[in-house]
Design a protein around this motif. Structure first.
Motif, mmCIF file in Angstrom:
data_model
loop_
_atom_site.group_PDB
_atom_site.id
_atom_site.type_symbol
_atom_site.label_atom_id
_atom_site.label_comp_id
_atom_site.label_asym_id
_atom_site.label_seq_id
_atom_site.Cartn_x
_atom_site.Cartn_y
_atom_site.Cartn_z
ATOM 1 N N GLU A 1 35.808 6.621 -19.004
ATOM 2 C CA GLU A 1 35.760 5.181 -19.306
ATOM 3 C C GLU A 1 37.040 4.477 -18.845
ATOM 4 O O GLU A 1 37.025 3.335 -18.385
ATOM 5 N N TYR A 2 38.168 5.201 -18.986
ATOM 6 C CA TYR A 2 39.463 4.629 -18.577
ATOM 7 C C TYR A 2 39.880 5.106 -17.187
ATOM 8 O O TYR A 2 40.987 4.840 -16.740
ATOM 9 N N HIS A 3 38.998 5.839 -16.518
ATOM 10 C CA HIS A 3 39.259 6.383 -15.172
ATOM 11 C C HIS A 3 40.496 7.290 -15.140
ATOM 12 O O HIS A 3 41.346 7.162 -14.251
ATOM 13 N N ASP A 4 40.601 8.160 -16.133
ATOM 14 C CA ASP A 4 41.645 9.203 -16.168
ATOM 15 C C ASP A 4 43.049 8.674 -15.863
ATOM 16 O O ASP A 4 43.713 9.131 -14.915
ATOM 17 N N PRO A 5 43.564 7.716 -16.656
ATOM 18 C CA PRO A 5 44.890 7.167 -16.329
ATOM 19 C C PRO A 5 46.018 8.166 -16.586
ATOM 20 O O PRO A 5 45.926 9.016 -17.469
ATOM 21 N N LEU A 6 47.076 8.022 -15.806
ATOM 22 C CA LEU A 6 48.270 8.853 -15.988
ATOM 23 C C LEU A 6 48.923 8.501 -17.325
ATOM 24 O O LEU A 6 49.072 7.326 -17.662
ATOM 25 N N LEU A 7 49.302 9.535 -18.090
ATOM 26 C CA LEU A 7 49.989 9.312 -19.373
ATOM 27 C C LEU A 7 51.417 9.838 -19.273
ATOM 28 O O LEU A 7 51.693 10.742 -18.484
ATOM 29 N N ASN A 8 52.308 9.298 -20.092
ATOM 30 C CA ASN A 8 53.620 9.937 -20.213
ATOM 31 C C ASN A 8 53.700 10.648 -21.572
ATOM 32 O O ASN A 8 52.773 10.564 -22.384
ATOM 33 N N CYS A 9 54.809 11.361 -21.795
ATOM 34 C CA CYS A 9 54.906 12.202 -23.002
ATOM 35 C C CYS A 9 54.749 11.379 -24.277
ATOM 36 O O CYS A 9 54.062 11.803 -25.220
ATOM 37 N N ASP A 10 55.366 10.219 -24.322
ATOM 38 C CA ASP A 10 55.272 9.385 -25.524
ATOM 39 C C ASP A 10 53.834 8.957 -25.772
ATOM 40 O O ASP A 10 53.355 8.928 -26.914
ATOM 41 N N MET A 11 53.139 8.591 -24.707
ATOM 42 C CA MET A 11 51.738 8.164 -24.874
ATOM 43 C C MET A 11 50.865 9.320 -25.355
ATOM 44 O O MET A 11 49.983 9.141 -26.198
ATOM 45 N N ILE A 12 51.116 10.513 -24.822
ATOM 46 C CA ILE A 12 50.307 11.677 -25.234
ATOM 47 C C ILE A 12 50.491 11.935 -26.729
ATOM 48 O O ILE A 12 49.527 12.190 -27.462
ATOM 49 N N GLN A 13 51.736 11.788 -27.194
ATOM 50 C CA GLN A 13 52.002 11.991 -28.626
ATOM 51 C C GLN A 13 51.406 10.848 -29.447
ATOM 52 O O GLN A 13 50.797 11.068 -30.483
ATOM 53 N N ALA A 14 51.588 9.598 -28.972
ATOM 54 C CA ALA A 14 51.088 8.435 -29.725
ATOM 55 C C ALA A 14 49.563 8.464 -29.841
ATOM 56 O O ALA A 14 49.000 8.015 -30.836
ATOM 57 N N LEU A 15 48.906 9.012 -28.817
ATOM 58 C CA LEU A 15 47.439 9.105 -28.874
ATOM 59 C C LEU A 15 46.988 10.302 -29.714
ATOM 60 O O LEU A 15 45.782 10.509 -29.908
ATOM 61 N N GLY A 16 47.949 11.107 -30.171
ATOM 62 C CA GLY A 16 47.611 12.270 -31.014
ATOM 63 C C GLY A 16 46.975 13.402 -30.225
ATOM 64 O O GLY A 16 46.282 14.251 -30.787
ATOM 65 N N ILE A 17 47.207 13.429 -28.912
ATOM 66 C CA ILE A 17 46.569 14.449 -28.071
ATOM 67 C C ILE A 17 47.321 15.780 -28.167
ATOM 68 O O ILE A 17 46.719 16.855 -28.213
ATOM 69 N N ALA A 18 48.640 15.719 -28.198
ATOM 70 C CA ALA A 18 49.436 16.945 -28.258
ATOM 71 C C ALA A 18 50.823 16.606 -28.786
ATOM 72 O O ALA A 18 51.271 15.462 -28.685
#
Ligand code: TMP
Ligand code: ASP
Length: 243
Positions: free
Chosen positions: A128-145
């Motif tokens: 849906e978001y076309h696989d956008p590039l994430l940074n470390c802070d975003m990965i943590q903020a999204l609760g992914i890892a």
């Protein structure tokens, strides 16, 4: 009757179907579907599922031999793989050795530039978001890892890169870049999951730099199945007449 006929379907992706096998395992069927640009392009390429499954199985075995844990258990049929159950971390972990593809389109890198140090990128696995590039802070903020898991995933990806580059180099294949997915098992271990195939890697002939991967389909550069068969031939010696 084939393995999987009586199994419950858990997920149907663009090129693979996942079935519940037992308490501990899934069965993954590699189909002949091929897609690009979030399924804007979609075709069926005969026997592609067979080649991707066989190539993935052998590459997983090579990773395991080199001490990298994967979800791979064994092949149950030529295009069906038994794997350990994991929960996929919704990231596409990409390692780049040579500039190609989106890093050339979206950043000021020249096609073919060899990176002194591999570049690791983590994209959000979400059509849906076309696989956008994430940074470390975003990965943590999204609760992914967590920060520690991100560090571990990067280490795994770089180790996979070293092992694959060395093996592929021995069969005259360059590895400009690849994508892996990582899954977490019940104990929280991170295992390399999904597939490692010409769908998910760039494989270039080391002498001509010609693509032997899905770029032939994405960008209409050549015969996609011929490239996959050539990768298979170099890995297994010959292409089977009958599967
Ligand atoms: P990219 O250069 O298009 O970003 O691709 C980087 C690597 O990721 C390349 O080896 C192909 C792989 N890949 C996938 O596995 N799935 C995808 O959806 C895309 C776009 C690329
Ligand atoms: N996974 C992408 C899709 O089907 C294709 C790609 O690998 O470029 O949309």
């Amino acid at each position: 009757m084939q393995v999987g006929d009586n199994l419950k379907e858990i997920a149907k992706g663009k090129a693979k179907t996942v079935y519940e096998y037992d308490e501990e395992h899934y069965l993954i069927e590699f189909r002949d579907d091929i897609t690009a640009f979030d399924s804007v392009k979609h075709d069926i390429v005969g026997d592609k599922g067979y080649y991707n499954c066989q190539i993935s199985a052998k590459l997983f075995e090579i990773l395991e031999k080199n001490g990298i844990r994967t979800h791979y258990v064994k092949l149950l049929e030529p295009n069906k793989m038994l794997v350990k159950k994991v929960e996929i971390v919704p990231l596409e972990v990409i390692v780049r050795n040579i500039a190609a593809g989106s890093i050339v389109r979206e950043y000021p890198f020249k096609e073919g530039t060899v990176f002194e140090k591999p570049i690791v990128m983590m994209d959000y696995k979400d059509d849906e978001y076309h696989d956008p590039l994430l940074n470390c802070d975003m990965i943590q903020a999204l609760g992914i890892a967590t920060e520690n898991e991100i560090k571990k995933m990067k280490e795994i990806a770089l180790k996979v890169n070293d092992v694959l580059k060395e093996y592929l180099g021995s069969i005259d294949i360059l590895l400009p870049d690849f994508k892996i997915e990582i899954g977490k098992d019940k104990e929280g271990n991170l295992l390399v999951a999904d597939e490692i195939s010409p769908d998910s890697c760039r494989f270039w002939d080391a002498n001509t730099n010609k693509s032997l991967d899905k770029d032939n389909y994405r960008f209409d550069k050549g015969d996609v199945l011929a490239g996959y068969k050539e990768v298979y031939r170099r890995m297994f010696g010959e292409v089977p007449k009958q599967k």
